[in-house]
Design a protein around this motif. Structure first.
Motif, PDB file in Angstrom:
ATOM      1  N   GLU A  31      44.876 -12.307  39.655  1.00 56.06           N
ATOM      2  CA  GLU A  31      45.381 -12.799  38.357  1.00 56.06           C
ATOM      3  C   GLU A  31      44.235 -13.343  37.508  1.00 56.06           C
ATOM      4  O   GLU A  31      43.318 -13.977  38.037  1.00 56.06           O
ATOM      5  CB  GLU A  31      46.369 -13.967  38.572  1.00 56.06           C
ATOM      6  CG  GLU A  31      47.560 -13.644  39.445  1.00 56.06           C
ATOM      7  CD  GLU A  31      48.701 -13.004  38.667  1.00 56.06           C
ATOM      8  OE1 GLU A  31      48.595 -12.910  37.431  1.00 56.06           O
ATOM      9  OE2 GLU A  31      49.689 -12.601  39.303  1.00 56.06           O
ATOM     10  N   ARG A  32      44.316 -13.155  36.196  1.00 57.26           N
ATOM     11  CA  ARG A  32      43.354 -13.809  35.278  1.00 57.26           C
ATOM     12  C   ARG A  32      43.713 -15.293  35.191  1.00 57.26           C
ATOM     13  O   ARG A  32      44.893 -15.632  35.181  1.00 57.26           O
ATOM     14  CB  ARG A  32      43.428 -13.184  33.888  1.00 57.26           C
ATOM     15  CG  ARG A  32      42.748 -11.814  33.845  1.00 57.26           C
ATOM     16  CD  ARG A  32      42.426 -11.384  32.435  1.00 57.26           C
ATOM     17  NE  ARG A  32      41.732 -10.116  32.443  1.00 57.26           N
ATOM     18  CZ  ARG A  32      40.557  -9.887  31.866  1.00 57.26           C
ATOM     19  NH1 ARG A  32      39.956 -10.858  31.215  1.00 57.26           N
ATOM     20  NH2 ARG A  32      39.991  -8.713  31.908  1.00 57.26           N
ATOM     21  N   HIS A  33      42.692 -16.152  35.110  1.00 56.67           N
ATOM     22  CA  HIS A  33      43.015 -17.586  35.107  1.00 56.67           C
ATOM     23  C   HIS A  33      42.850 -18.264  33.738  1.00 56.67           C
ATOM     24  O   HIS A  33      43.240 -19.415  33.577  1.00 56.67           O
ATOM     25  CB  HIS A  33      42.192 -18.334  36.167  1.00 56.67           C
ATOM     26  CG  HIS A  33      40.709 -18.191  36.054  1.00 56.67           C
ATOM     27  ND1 HIS A  33      40.003 -18.514  34.922  1.00 56.67           N
ATOM     28  CD2 HIS A  33      39.775 -17.751  36.961  1.00 56.67           C
ATOM     29  CE1 HIS A  33      38.713 -18.312  35.130  1.00 56.67           C
ATOM     30  NE2 HIS A  33      38.546 -17.822  36.350  1.00 56.67           N
ATOM     31  N   TYR A  34      42.269 -17.570  32.759  1.00 59.54           N
ATOM     32  CA  TYR A  34      42.071 -18.143  31.412  1.00 59.54           C
ATOM     33  C   TYR A  34      41.496 -19.564  31.484  1.00 59.54           C
ATOM     34  O   TYR A  34      41.964 -20.482  30.821  1.00 59.54           O
ATOM     35  CB  TYR A  34      43.388 -18.143  30.622  1.00 59.54           C
ATOM     36  CG  TYR A  34      43.922 -16.753  30.407  1.00 59.54           C
ATOM     37  CD1 TYR A  34      43.280 -15.877  29.525  1.00 59.54           C
ATOM     38  CD2 TYR A  34      45.039 -16.305  31.099  1.00 59.54           C
ATOM     39  CE1 TYR A  34      43.740 -14.576  29.351  1.00 59.54           C
ATOM     40  CE2 TYR A  34      45.510 -15.002  30.919  1.00 59.54           C
ATOM     41  CZ  TYR A  34      44.856 -14.150  30.039  1.00 59.54           C
ATOM     42  OH  TYR A  34      45.300 -12.865  29.871  1.00 59.54           O
ATOM     43  N   SER A  35      40.507 -19.727  32.340  1.00 60.74           N
ATOM     44  CA  SER A  35      39.785 -20.999  32.541  1.00 60.74           C
ATOM     45  C   SER A  35      40.608 -22.074  33.246  1.00 60.74           C
ATOM     46  O   SER A  35      40.127 -23.176  33.473  1.00 60.74           O
ATOM     47  CB  SER A  35      39.262 -21.568  31.209  1.00 60.74           C
ATOM     48  OG  SER A  35      38.310 -20.690  30.690  1.00 60.74           O
ATOM     49  N   LYS A  36      41.881 -21.783  33.574  1.00 63.16           N
ATOM     50  CA  LYS A  36      42.691 -22.790  34.293  1.00 63.16           C
ATOM     51  C   LYS A  36      42.689 -22.405  35.777  1.00 63.16           C
ATOM     52  O   LYS A  36      43.686 -21.906  36.325  1.00 63.16           O
ATOM     53  CB  LYS A  36      44.105 -22.844  33.717  1.00 63.16           C
ATOM     54  CG  LYS A  36      44.078 -23.288  32.259  1.00 63.16           C
ATOM     55  CD  LYS A  36      45.454 -23.528  31.692  1.00 63.16           C
ATOM     56  CE  LYS A  36      45.349 -24.130  30.288  1.00 63.16           C
ATOM     57  NZ  LYS A  36      46.624 -24.292  29.629  1.00 63.16           N
ATOM     58  N   THR A  37      41.539 -22.642  36.415  1.00 68.81           N
ATOM     59  CA  THR A  37      41.317 -22.120  37.757  1.00 68.81           C
ATOM     60  C   THR A  37      42.231 -22.758  38.799  1.00 68.81           C
ATOM     61  O   THR A  37      42.911 -22.062  39.551  1.00 68.81           O
ATOM     62  CB  THR A  37      39.842 -22.354  38.159  1.00 68.81           C
ATOM     63  OG1 THR A  37      39.509 -23.717  37.887  1.00 68.81           O
ATOM     64  CG2 THR A  37      38.912 -21.452  37.371  1.00 68.81           C
ATOM     65  N   ARG A  38      42.278 -24.096  38.832  1.00 69.41           N
ATOM     66  CA  ARG A  38      43.047 -24.787  39.867  1.00 69.41           C
ATOM     67  C   ARG A  38      44.544 -24.558  39.676  1.00 69.41           C
ATOM     68  O   ARG A  38      45.275 -24.326  40.643  1.00 69.41           O
ATOM     69  CB  ARG A  38      42.730 -26.280  39.850  1.00 69.41           C
ATOM     70  CG  ARG A  38      41.314 -26.566  40.312  1.00 69.41           C
ATOM     71  CD  ARG A  38      40.904 -27.990  40.110  1.00 69.41           C
ATOM     72  NE  ARG A  38      40.338 -28.206  38.790  1.00 69.41           N
ATOM     73  CZ  ARG A  38      39.549 -29.219  38.481  1.00 69.41           C
ATOM     74  NH1 ARG A  38      39.243 -30.107  39.386  1.00 69.41           N
ATOM     75  NH2 ARG A  38      39.067 -29.369  37.270  1.00 69.41           N
ATOM     76  N   GLU A  39      44.970 -24.591  38.402  1.00 70.43           N
ATOM     77  CA  GLU A  39      46.397 -24.385  38.120  1.00 70.43           C
ATOM     78  C   GLU A  39      46.850 -23.001  38.596  1.00 70.43           C
ATOM     79  O   GLU A  39      47.898 -22.836  39.214  1.00 70.43           O
ATOM     80  CB  GLU A  39      46.679 -24.511  36.614  1.00 70.43           C
ATOM     81  CG  GLU A  39      46.472 -25.909  36.054  1.00 70.43           C
ATOM     82  CD  GLU A  39      45.062 -26.140  35.549  1.00 70.43           C
ATOM     83  OE1 GLU A  39      44.127 -25.561  36.131  1.00 70.43           O
ATOM     84  OE2 GLU A  39      44.893 -26.917  34.601  1.00 70.43           O
ATOM     85  N   ARG A  40      45.999 -21.989  38.320  1.00 74.01           N
ATOM     86  CA  ARG A  40      46.355 -20.606  38.688  1.00 74.01           C
ATOM     87  C   ARG A  40      46.454 -20.467  40.203  1.00 74.01           C
ATOM     88  O   ARG A  40      47.379 -19.844  40.732  1.00 74.01           O
ATOM     89  CB  ARG A  40      45.269 -19.680  38.120  1.00 74.01           C
ATOM     90  CG  ARG A  40      45.439 -18.192  38.328  1.00 74.01           C
ATOM     91  CD  ARG A  40      46.568 -17.596  37.538  1.00 74.01           C
ATOM     92  NE  ARG A  40      47.752 -17.452  38.371  1.00 74.01           N
ATOM     93  CZ  ARG A  40      48.933 -17.078  37.943  1.00 74.01           C
ATOM     94  NH1 ARG A  40      49.137 -16.861  36.656  1.00 74.01           N
ATOM     95  NH2 ARG A  40      49.948 -16.942  38.752  1.00 74.01           N
TER      96      ARG A  40
END
Length: 977
Positions: A31-40
């Protein structure tokens, strides 16, 4: 045994896998994380909660963005190379090498013996982010880009070192009608070239190669280019089924060595780490409050042209078209500059298809009431649009922008235009464009820079820009490359910075890049007192405010800043004072057709990639050519000392005094051999050697040696030498002679007489990195030609030891070699004098092209000399005039022979009314950073214009043309005063 979870957090995606006891894949997610690494990562683990609830698991994180998450959450981390190696050793044990492309990382891992890894450093050229950027440029999705590439017919040479370089190659191909299918495949080929040249660093790629990472997993066209380039069959090119998640699988395999934990506990650790924040380096806000912002808007909105209703206006009108690198702009104006009609849109890679419906629309709105009295076009697509629609005038964009800026501020002395990927800055002196600065190596100060981040964070560029206006703590992101900035943005997010703070920080960052990297200003006064800003990026109030704050002064931003090129072109059309415009009328547009076909010109060594545009009625326009040969015309035969020198040196091949009885000596035709060949040629042929020169440089020759190049940042002339020595090995010479020469000839005008380190020591680098040189006798002794007596002594010893040549014979040959070199230099000076006399007799301008001796190589200069003479200049080189000046003190240590010559040439040009100078610079040349500033100060103090042309392996001359045409416009403006 517990289930093992591997989480790979890369620069753009999060991959999660679950393995069972037998290393079988139970779950995988990409999945792409759009800079929200931990949330993803947390979301993905929540989705498999049912599978893992209440179970003991072993969990390990890997990936370029994974270390911060692992540290914050206290979860174990494994370095991604080890993770990848673990997966490869487990699932494909007999692998020789791995090529892995990620979002911003590219790496090659060599197996066999010690594990060796090569990874991209300062640039994301040739990665997934680069492919994303190129797809955006072509206005297609990445999947569509892939499908297009599979239908290609030809490959264009496209640079991949940086997105900016690539765009500057791609845009003209698209603007001039090149097929999208061919460009798509060329983009993938550029990725391959970047990976092979940038990462192998001299080590050969052979055996079984495994291809990993998202881009290589999903993009069939990219796979095809790798397989064909590396000449691999099915047994040696392995694309694993789960190649996009291999590092995560490796992390799960590495988890075996760690302690198990309850799944819920691991998830809780990860969730709690989401909220951890640390201190961020912040700056003052752009605006304190809405009142301050209101006053700012009112001041800038005052700079607007009158708006006229096209539905009621009657009378003459003038049309300006700006076919830019990524957008097409139109402006229809009245005599006083009133706006009747404007248009601003992406050109979607084909400006003709954008301009055609707009012209039809304009004619429909004009009816019989309005007559277009003139039409002018500017921008990258100028020639194509001018020919397609029979416009009255084509003008260089610097002049168009100056006309528009002077309309709003007649005292303008500095213009800065920031577009999507281009930045243009020009100083205005005495009513003419005086010096031009363009971004050439980096687009981190441009609009696409902000757009990239806006998209990555899920915003439109307009919404993203507004977010930063009232941010109280803009993040200090520095002024860095887009790739580095990505990591700064991610770090700021991890540290708890809001999107608002990041948006404001990016706007400030763009401005710092522009001022300190492109303009290289020491203070606001370096720019000027009356600054006009334009270009789509300055529509962004946050960028404009940051610019004014950084300079500490107010600037002028017209409300039409995005269409200033088109507005300036319309003003230029008005100033033609034509009775009637030649532009196609409404009736002619109904029959208008346009077909573009690619072709390669074989009429000279440049092998230009042409686009043949055919319009209705059999009208044709050929683009992509650097001379007039493909048009059926003979190229300009105006005197050109670069061409003369090159021809004279190549003519030595196969000639000489001796009988060849001592064997064949191969000499690579590159770098300082362009300077010293007459010397060595005479020396060896006098000693009865047959001298074999390596073939003429070409892209093909470069590719022959590409895999042995250990540095991606060394200059292109040095990279070419790898192909030259490979070609000499194939030619079957008895020995290759390429000496190390720290010193050059001492011409008595400098503090010392060094060769640059690359020229001086490259023979040793070739010895260490070109395996084929082991097949031949490779001679790279240290010699200095600056002290003839010492040379005679050393050479007589060396030739006796290596070839048993009697010492007396060597001394006589050395004396003849010095005489031959002197005769060559005198011939160049005499020819230069003759060319200058001819120019004056014919009243033609003279252009001194100052660079290195090897800049005369057509593969290195890409035909810049042909372009210069096509504009009517007579071309001489720095060595034809430098000797006319004596030694003079300089601001910098003047210790390089080539540079001392350039300084003297610049000083001489300042004394001649009919001469101008252009400096040629190779990308990757560190010394030229100093030389360029010194050349600028010499010329500007002498009342001359400074023009610098940077050249690399990119063959598109778009930026070069702008500079030369701007120089011509400035010369003409000075004459008119």
């Amino acid at each position: 045994m517990s289930l093992r979870i591997g989480i790979d957090i890369g620069s753009t995606t999060v991959k999660v896998v679950v393995l069972d006891e037998q290393n079988k894949l139970l779950f995988r997610s990409y999945e792409r994380h759009y800079s929200k690494t931990r949330e993803r990562a947390c979301e993905t683990l929540h989705s498999i909660q049912e599978m893992l609830q209440g179970k003991q698991v072993k969990l390990v994180i890997t990936g370029s963005a994974g270390l911060g998450v692992a540290n914050a959450s206290g979860i174990d981390f494994v370095q991604e190379v080890y993770a990848t190696a673990a997966a490869v050793n487990t699932y494909i044990p007999d692998t020789d090498a791995v090529i892995e492309l990620g979002g911003e990382d590219a790496k090659i891992i060599f197996f066999g013996g010690a594990l060796e890894e090569r990874m991209n450093g300062s640039c994301a050229g040739g990665t997934g982010a680069f492919i994303d950027q190129m797809a955006t440029l072509m206005n297609v999705t990445v999947n569509e880009l892939d499908e297009l590439s599979l239908k290609h017919e030809k490959i264009y040479p496209i640079a991949s070192r940086c997105g900016v370089f690539a765009k500057s190659d791609i845009q003209p191909i698209l603007n001039q009608g090149g097929r999208k299918e061919d460009v798509a495949a060329s983009i993938f080929q550029a990725v391959v070239d970047q990976t092979v040249a940038g990462l192998t660093q001299g080590r050969e790629l052979k055996g079984k190669i495994v291809f990993l990472g998202g881009p290589l997993h999903f993009l069939m066209g990219l796979r095809q280019r790798f397989v064909e380039t590396l000449k691999l069959d099915e047994e040696h090119a392995i694309f694993p089924e789960d190649g996009d998640c291999f590092a995560a699988m490796g992390a799960a395999l590495c988890a075996t060595d760690y302690e198990p934990v309850l799944f819920e506990d691991a998830l809780k650790k990860l969730e709690e780490s989401v909220d951890t924040t640390t201190l961020v380096d912040t700056m003052p806000p752009l605006f304190q409050d809405v009142t301050e912002y209101g006053a700012f808007c009112a001041r800038h909105n005052a700079n607007r042209p009158p708006e006229v209703d096209i539905k009621t206006y009657e009378g003459p009108a003038w049309l300006g078209i700006d076919a830019g690198s990524t957008t097409t702009k139109l402006a229809l104006i009245t005599e006083d500059g009133g706006l009747l009609y404007t248009y601003y849109q992406s050109n979607q890679g084909n400006p003709v298809s954008v301009v055609l419906p707009q012209l039809k629309q304009i004619y429909q709105l004009c009816g019989d009431r309005i007559e277009i009295k003139g039409a002018a076009v500017t921008g990258y697509g100028e020639d194509l649009i001018k020919n397609a629609f029979s416009c009255d005038l084509g003008l260089v964009e610097t002049v168009a922008h100056y006309k528009a800026a002077a309309h709003f501020n007649p005292d303008v002395d500095f213009i800065i235009d920031i577009g999507g990927q281009d930045m243009k800055c020009f100083k205005i002196r005495n009513g003419a464009v005086d010096s031009i600065m363009l971004n050439e190596a980096c687009s981190s100060g441009c609009g696409s820079f902000i757009e990239t981040f806006a998209k990555a964070l899920g915003y439109s560029i307009a919404d993203f820009a507004k977010l930063g206006l009232f941010a109280q703590h803009p993040v200090n992101l520095g002024s860095r490359c887009t790739v580095f900035m990505n990591s700064s943005v991610k770090q700021a997010q991890k540290d708890g910075a809001s999107v608002e703070d990041i948006s404001a920080g990016l706007s400030i960052s763009i401005v710092k890049n522009a001022i300190y990297k492109v303009i290289r200003a020491a203070s606001a006064d370096d720019l000027g007192k009356h600054i006009v800003v334009q270009g789509g990026t300055f529509h962004n109030d946050a960028v404009l405010r940051a610019f004014e704050q950084e300079l500490g002064r107010d600037v002028t931003r017209p409300t039409i800043s995005g269409i200033m090129g088109a507005f300036g072109a319309a003003l230029a059309a008005r100033d033609l004072h034509l009775e009637k415009s030649g532009i196609l009328n409404a009736k002619a547009l109904e029959k208008f057709t346009h077909v573009a076909k690619p072709a390669t010109c074989g009429l000279c060594t440049n092998h230009c990639s042409l686009t043949i545009n055919t319009f209705d009625g059999g009208r044709r326009f050929v683009s992509g050519n650097r001379c007039s040969r493909p048009l059926g015309e003979e190229p300009s035969h105006l005197p050109d000392l670069m061409r003369y020198k090159y021809g004279k040196l190549r003519a030595l091949h196969g000639k000489g005094q001796g009988d060849g009885s001592r064997g064949k000596i191969g000499i690579p035709f590159g770098l300082n051999m362009y300077e010293n060949l007459p010397f060595w040629f005479e020396m060896f042929t006098r000693l009865n050697f047959e001298v074999v020169l390596s073939p003429e440089s070409s892209r093909k020759l470069y590719l022959k040696g590409q895999r042995t190049i250990p540095s991606d940042t060394v200059c292109y002339p040095a990279k070419l030498l790898h192909g030259h020595v490979e070609a000499l090995v194939e030619a079957g010479v008895d020995a290759i002679f390429y000496p190390c020469m720290p010193y050059n000839f001492n011409e008595g005008v400098s503090d010392n007489n060094y060769n640059c380190p690359v020229v001086a020591y490259y023979p040793e680098l070739l010895a260490a990195n070109v395996p084929n040189l082991k097949k031949v006798r490779y001679l790279n002794p240290y010699f200095g030609l600056h002290r003839p007596k010492d040379f005679e002594r050393k050479a007589s010893e060396w030739f006796f030891n290596e070839f048993q040549v009697p010492k007396r014979e060597t001394v006589a040959a050395a004396k003849a070699a010095y005489a031959a070199y002197d005769a060559y230099k005198e011939d160049l000076r005499a020819t230069g004098r003759a060319y200058i006399e001819q120019a004056r007799a014919e009243d033609r301008p003279i252009l001194v092209v100052a660079g290195r001796p090897y800049h005369m190589d057509p593969e290195i200069n890409h035909g810049i000399n042909d372009l210069i003479t096509s504009f009517g200049f007579i071309l001489v080189t720095e060595d034809a005039v430098a000797y006319l000046e004596d030694k003079a003190p300089r601001h910098v240590l003047n210790q390089w022979t080539y540079h001392a010559r350039m300084y003297n040439a610049a000083r001489y040009v300042c004394t001649q009314k009919d001469m101008e100078l252009i400096q040629l610079v190779s990308f990757g040349c560190g010394i030229d950073a100093i030389t360029g500033d010194e050349m600028r100060s010499i010329l500007e103090q002498g009342g001359k214009l400074y023009t610098q042309l940077k050249i690399d392996d990119i063959s598109n001359l778009g930026a070069v043309k702008i500079r030369i045409r701007s120089l011509i416009a400035a010369i003409e403006a000075r004459k008119a005063q």
